[in-house]
Design an enzyme around this catalytic site. Sequence first.
Site, PDB file in Angstrom:
ATOM      1  CG  HIS A 121     -17.097  23.687 -21.354  1.00  0.00           C
ATOM      2  ND1 HIS A 121     -18.294  23.112 -21.740  1.00  0.00           N
ATOM      3  CD2 HIS A 121     -16.520  24.145 -22.496  1.00  0.00           C
ATOM      4  CE1 HIS A 121     -18.449  23.230 -23.041  1.00  0.00           C
ATOM      5  NE2 HIS A 121     -17.387  23.843 -23.537  1.00  0.00           N
TER       6      HIS A 121
ATOM      7  N   GLY B  46     -20.341  21.435 -20.498  1.00  0.00           N
ATOM      8  CA  GLY B  46     -20.956  20.919 -21.713  1.00  0.00           C
ATOM      9  C   GLY B  46     -20.363  19.588 -22.127  1.00  0.00           C
ATOM     10  CG  HIS B  47     -16.326  19.358 -23.414  1.00  0.00           C
ATOM     11  ND1 HIS B  47     -15.846  20.587 -23.053  1.00  0.00           N
ATOM     12  CD2 HIS B  47     -16.192  19.288 -24.754  1.00  0.00           C
ATOM     13  CE1 HIS B  47     -15.426  21.230 -24.124  1.00  0.00           C
ATOM     14  NE2 HIS B  47     -15.630  20.466 -25.175  1.00  0.00           N
TER      15      HIS B  47
ATOM     16  CG  ASP C  40     -19.706  23.171 -32.187  1.00  0.00           C
ATOM     17  OD1 ASP C  40     -19.508  24.363 -32.464  1.00  0.00           O
ATOM     18  OD2 ASP C  40     -19.178  22.588 -31.226  1.00  0.00           O
TER      19      ASP C  40
ATOM     20  CB  SER D 266     -18.110  28.035 -26.154  1.00  0.00           C
ATOM     21  OG  SER D 266     -17.027  28.024 -27.065  1.00  0.00           O
TER      22      SER D 266
END
Length: 297
Positions: free
Chosen positions: A34, A36-37, A150, A189
């Site tokens: 997504h 974020g990655h 994380d 996430s």
Amino acid sequence: MQIANTLDVLRTGVDKLRSGGDTVALVPTMGALHEGHLTLVRRAREVCDHVAASIFVNPTQFGPNEDLDAYPRQMEEDAAMLAREGCALLWAPDVQVMYPDGFATSISVAGVSKGLCGASRPGHFDGVATVVCKLFNQVRPTHAFFGEKDYQQLAVIRTMARDLDLSFPHVHSIIGVPTVREEDGLAMSSRNRYLSAEHRNAAATLPREMQEAIARIEDGQDVTPTLGALEDALLGAGFSSVDYASLVDAASLAPLSALEQRPARLLVAARIGTTRLIDNMAVEAASQATCMLTRRP
């Protein structure tokens, strides 16, 4: 973008990227990519000459009642996304390549792996530390990028790399990238896709209540009742349980009962429906100089 599924192909590909002294970033993922990655990949491209990503759904970090079989897998779509972002190499081993027959080694990181998610997910961080150590040795990156969402995982990886001397000849720098959030503040996430529409709306309560709790703590209110009020608010909004809501030292993750003159972090894990969400945010203590100024008559 080259895709490697075996160690021989991976090592040949990495050697080509590192020829001439070029820097190589590693962005480890479990797929189901997504924004974020992709933010990690973009940040890595800003810092390094080349970016390698990995996709491996690591079975050793899943507990017996967790979602290993249900974890989303979309290799073709993920590979296309990485290629569009300029990733040079994708390392996508299967379980047999990563853990061949007879594999018998596990890495355990004391201290930062205890409590928080370590308490409710026994063995989880052993699996994380072991697979990331293997990825570092396989890819031999000069830099590695991880999301701060994380946060405990990032602390475990940094400690593991320091203690096992992985900074030389590779992994000179482990870089944490700030959490990417949806418009309503929910941390991005892969597990957000498990949420029903009702639970997705309620999930936005998590970052809002965390921000409210942080404002109270930074204002000098007592930590314990503030965290209790945060838990009550989440349960009232539809969360079924709160695993933890903790104020911790940003480096050691040791719990704090009061805000001190050092970086702190608020970490929360809570369940809504069948989904466990985690989040964390920085908590800033007022400087001693500022405190002294406010005391002047």
